[in-house]
Design an enzyme around this catalytic site. Sequence first.
Site, PDB file in Angstrom:
ATOM      1  N   LYS A  87     -40.171 -46.309 -65.093  1.00 31.25           N
ATOM      2  CA  LYS A  87     -38.829 -45.718 -65.012  1.00 31.25           C
ATOM      3  C   LYS A  87     -38.881 -44.236 -65.355  1.00 31.25           C
ATOM      4  O   LYS A  87     -38.122 -43.455 -64.804  1.00 31.25           O
ATOM      5  CB  LYS A  87     -37.879 -46.442 -65.970  1.00 31.25           C
ATOM      6  CG  LYS A  87     -37.302 -47.707 -65.361  1.00 31.25           C
ATOM      7  CD  LYS A  87     -36.083 -48.147 -66.136  1.00 31.25           C
ATOM      8  CE  LYS A  87     -36.401 -49.382 -66.929  1.00 31.25           C
ATOM      9  NZ  LYS A  87     -35.312 -49.877 -67.746  1.00 31.25           N
ATOM     10  N   ARG A 120     -46.865 -58.340 -64.864  1.00 30.79           N
ATOM     11  CA  ARG A 120     -45.884 -57.533 -64.152  1.00 30.79           C
ATOM     12  C   ARG A 120     -46.330 -57.273 -62.726  1.00 30.79           C
ATOM     13  O   ARG A 120     -47.515 -57.406 -62.399  1.00 30.79           O
ATOM     14  CB  ARG A 120     -45.592 -56.222 -64.886  1.00 30.79           C
ATOM     15  CG  ARG A 120     -46.772 -55.275 -64.983  1.00 30.79           C
ATOM     16  CD  ARG A 120     -46.524 -54.173 -66.000  1.00 30.79           C
ATOM     17  NE  ARG A 120     -45.354 -53.388 -65.701  1.00 30.79           N
ATOM     18  CZ  ARG A 120     -44.307 -53.252 -66.530  1.00 30.79           C
ATOM     19  NH1 ARG A 120     -44.302 -53.838 -67.693  1.00 30.79           N
ATOM     20  NH2 ARG A 120     -43.302 -52.492 -66.196  1.00 30.79           N
ATOM     21  N   GLU A 168     -32.799 -52.750 -69.800  1.00 26.17           N
ATOM     22  CA  GLU A 168     -32.252 -51.669 -70.604  1.00 26.17           C
ATOM     23  C   GLU A 168     -31.555 -50.722 -69.624  1.00 26.17           C
ATOM     24  O   GLU A 168     -32.168 -50.311 -68.641  1.00 26.17           O
ATOM     25  CB  GLU A 168     -33.389 -50.933 -71.333  1.00 26.17           C
ATOM     26  CG  GLU A 168     -32.848 -49.925 -72.297  1.00 26.17           C
ATOM     27  CD  GLU A 168     -33.921 -49.115 -73.017  1.00 26.17           C
ATOM     28  OE1 GLU A 168     -35.111 -49.467 -72.934  1.00 26.17           O
ATOM     29  OE2 GLU A 168     -33.533 -48.116 -73.647  1.00 26.17           O
TER      30      GLU A 168
HETATM   31  P1  ATP Z   1     -38.963 -49.445 -70.027  1.00 26.65           P
HETATM   32  O1  ATP Z   1     -38.886 -50.542 -71.056  1.00 26.65           O
HETATM   33  O2  ATP Z   1     -40.213 -48.671 -70.035  1.00 26.65           O
HETATM   34  O3  ATP Z   1     -37.753 -48.602 -69.942  1.00 26.65           O
HETATM   35  P2  ATP Z   1     -38.965 -51.619 -68.177  1.00 26.65           P
HETATM   36  O4  ATP Z   1     -39.315 -51.538 -66.734  1.00 26.65           O
HETATM   37  O5  ATP Z   1     -39.710 -52.547 -69.062  1.00 26.65           O
HETATM   38  O6  ATP Z   1     -39.045 -50.146 -68.635  1.00 26.65           O
HETATM   39  P3  ATP Z   1     -36.555 -53.022 -68.850  1.00 26.65           P
HETATM   40  O7  ATP Z   1     -35.184 -52.650 -68.495  1.00 26.65           O
HETATM   41  O8  ATP Z   1     -36.883 -53.205 -70.273  1.00 26.65           O
HETATM   42  O9  ATP Z   1     -37.431 -51.905 -68.241  1.00 26.65           O
HETATM   43  O10 ATP Z   1     -36.993 -54.291 -68.015  1.00 26.65           O
HETATM   44  C1  ATP Z   1     -36.232 -55.456 -67.945  1.00 26.65           C
HETATM   45  C2  ATP Z   1     -37.127 -56.640 -67.705  1.00 26.65           C
HETATM   46  O11 ATP Z   1     -37.860 -56.467 -66.504  1.00 26.65           O
HETATM   47  C3  ATP Z   1     -38.137 -56.823 -68.815  1.00 26.65           C
HETATM   48  O12 ATP Z   1     -38.107 -58.177 -69.219  1.00 26.65           O
HETATM   49  C4  ATP Z   1     -39.447 -56.468 -68.199  1.00 26.65           C
HETATM   50  O13 ATP Z   1     -40.471 -57.245 -68.730  1.00 26.65           O
HETATM   51  C5  ATP Z   1     -39.223 -56.752 -66.722  1.00 26.65           C
HETATM   52  N1  ATP Z   1     -40.050 -55.865 -65.899  1.00 26.65           N
HETATM   53  C6  ATP Z   1     -40.104 -54.531 -65.949  1.00 26.65           C
HETATM   54  N2  ATP Z   1     -41.006 -54.041 -65.079  1.00 26.65           N
HETATM   55  C7  ATP Z   1     -41.540 -55.110 -64.434  1.00 26.65           C
HETATM   56  C8  ATP Z   1     -42.534 -55.268 -63.424  1.00 26.65           C
HETATM   57  N3  ATP Z   1     -43.162 -54.221 -62.877  1.00 26.65           N
HETATM   58  N4  ATP Z   1     -42.830 -56.522 -63.013  1.00 26.65           N
HETATM   59  C9  ATP Z   1     -42.187 -57.579 -63.543  1.00 26.65           C
HETATM   60  N5  ATP Z   1     -41.253 -57.494 -64.500  1.00 26.65           N
HETATM   61  C10 ATP Z   1     -40.922 -56.281 -64.962  1.00 26.65           C
END
Ligand code: ATP
Length: 566
Positions: free
Chosen positions: A272, A262, A36
Site C-alpha cells: 500500500k 499472501r 485498515e
Molecule cells: P498494511 O498493513 O501494510 O497497511 P495490508 O495490505 O496488510 O497493508 P490490511 O488493510 O491490513 O493491509 O489488510 C487487510 C487484510 O488483507 C489482512 O488480513 C491481510 O493479511 C490481507 N492481505 C493484505 N495483503 C494481502 C495479499 N497480498 N494477499 C492476501 N491477503 C492480503
Amino acid sequence: MSEPETPSKANFIYERIDGELKRGAVSHIVTRFPPEPNGYLHIGHAKAICIDYGTAQKYNGTFHLRFDDTNPTKEDTEYVESIQEDVRWLGADWGNNLFYASDYFEQFYEYAVLLVKKGKAYVCDLSETEIREHRGTLTEPGKESPFRSRTVEENLDLFTRMRNGEFEDGARVLRAKIDMASPNIHMRDPVIYRIRHANHHRTGDQWCIYPMYDFAHPLEDLVEGITHSICTLEFEIHRPFYDWLLENVSEPPRPQQIEFARLNLSYTVMSKRKLLELVKGKYVSGWDDPRMPTLSAFRRRGVPPEAIRAFCEEIGITKYNSLTDLSLLEFFIRENLNKSAKRVMAVLDPVKLVIDNFPEGVVEEMDAVNNPENPSQGTRKVPFSKVLYIEKDDFREEAPKKFFRLAPGAEVRLRYAYFVQCVSVEKDAQGNVSVIHCTYDPATRGGNAPDGRKVKGTIHWVSAEHAFETEVRLYDRLFTIENVGDIPESEDYRKYLNPDSLKTLPRCKLEPSLRDAKPGERFQFERVGYFCADAKDTVEGKPVFNRTVQLKDSWAKIETKDARKQ
Ligand code: ATP
Ligand code: MG
C-alpha cells in the site's frame, strides 16, 4: 459469491474446521475481513476476502467486515467508502455485520486495565529508542526495563493519567509483561498502548492513547465472537502474543488465528505504501487508474468480479509464499469475457477503404452475431456502405508470404459482409497509404461465395459515414519486470515502471451501436481485444473505452479459425 461457480477446493483451513466441528470444539463459524482504511483494496485483499467470506459461506457461518482503524494518523473516510464499495463489488455480503475497531476503544482500555490489575502490564518510561535497545536480538535475550517492577497501583495511576492527556507523545507507553528472554521477540514485553495526541477520523479528539495492532486485533476478534481469524503468513510470529493475550483476558472457546500465504502477482506491486507513492507522485492518475492492481482499477478496466473470484479459487490457499503469474489472472478474465461480452467491430488505427463498384449512397444492414459462444445474446444490424474504415495493419503493400489479410490483388472477407479484392491504393505526400480501393463481389453477401471459392483472411471494418469516433486507451503491465517485490529498498522500484503501460488512441472508429455503451459495459472488439466503457470519462452518447485485456490468440490463428467457421 452467493452461488459459488465451482465447489471450493479442499485446503488446510477447511480440514481444520471440519475436525473442530466433528469434535464439537466449535459450532457456528464466524470470520472477518479486517482492512485498515489507509488505502484502496488490491487483488491481494481480494484473495483474503475470498478466503474469509468463502469459509463463512461454506459452513453457513457469519462474515464480518471490520475496519481496523486503530491508527489515527494514516486513515481516512475516503478509504472506508472505497473499501465497502470494493468488497460489495467482489460479491462478499456482510449483511448487518459492519464494524469499526475504533468503536471498541473503551473495551480495549478496560482489557488493558485488567492486564495491569493482574500484574500482566506496566507503564514504561523508556523512549522508543531505549525500548528498541533493550529488546535484544534474535540471538541475544533482551534486558528488562527499570520500570517493569512498578506496583499495580502506580501502573493504574499512570495509565489513567496517560488516558487523561497528562503526558506528551512518546513520554510513556503501556507494555505487556511477558518475558524479555523469550526466543520470540514479539513476546519481549511488547508495547500495547502509546500516546498519540492525534485526531482520529471517527473518534475525533476523544482519545490520546491508541492501542497497538497486536493488542487490538485479538481483542477485536474476541469482542465480535470471531472463531477463525484468518490472516497472512507474516502474522505467524505474532500468534503467541495473540494467544497469550486472549488467555489472560478471556475463557475458551477463544478466537484462533490461522495464517495463509499472501498473493504476489507478477509485473505489479501490492504494497500500500508503494501504491500510495505511485498515486501521490502522479505516476498513475489515481487509485483507480486501470493500470493499478486495485479492485477499483480492475473494475474500471472492465474485469468482471467473477473472474477475480475464479482466479482466487484457482490459486487456492497455501502456506508458501510464491509469485503468481499475471497471465493466470488474464486467463480467467478472458474466459469470462469470451462468453459474457458482446462482440462488436472497432477500428483502432483506421485507414479508408473505398469499394469502387458499390453504389453511392446505398446503405445495407448486415446481420452480425453478438456472441457465437452465447447465442442467447442474439444478433444486431451493422450498416455497410461504399466507404469503410479498416485497420492500417490489415493492409500491406508488400505482403509477406503468410499474410492473409489485404494486399494488392488479394481477396479477403469483410466480417459479416462481402468478399473484397484490392485493386489500387492512394498515397499521401509522405508516401503512406491513405485510401485502399477495392471491388466487391455482390454474390458473397454474408461472407460466403456461391462458387465455393475460399479466402484465408477475415477482417473487421466500420462504415465511415456511420462510425462513431472516440478515444480508446490501451493499458499494459505497470512494470517491466516480473518480480517488482524483489527489488531491494536501496533501489528505486519506480525505474522499472513500464513507459508503454498506457497508449491513448484519440481517433478510433467504432461501429455505431457502441455509441450507446453504458459506463462499465464490456465488449470484445473483434480481433482486437476486450474493452470496457470507462465509468469515469464516459458521457452519454460519447463513451470512451479502456482495454481490459488482449485477445489470447495470435492474429493468424484467429483468422484461420474465423475462416473455417464462416
Ligand atoms: P498494511 O498493513 O501494510 O497497511 P495490508 O495490505 O496488510 O497493508 P490490511 O488493510 O491490513 O493491509 O489488510 C487487510 C487484510 O488483507 C489482512 O488480513 C491481510 O493479511 C490481507 N492481505 C493484505 N495483503 C494481502 C495479499 N497480498 N494477499 C492476501 N491477503 C492480503
Ligand atoms: Mg496489515
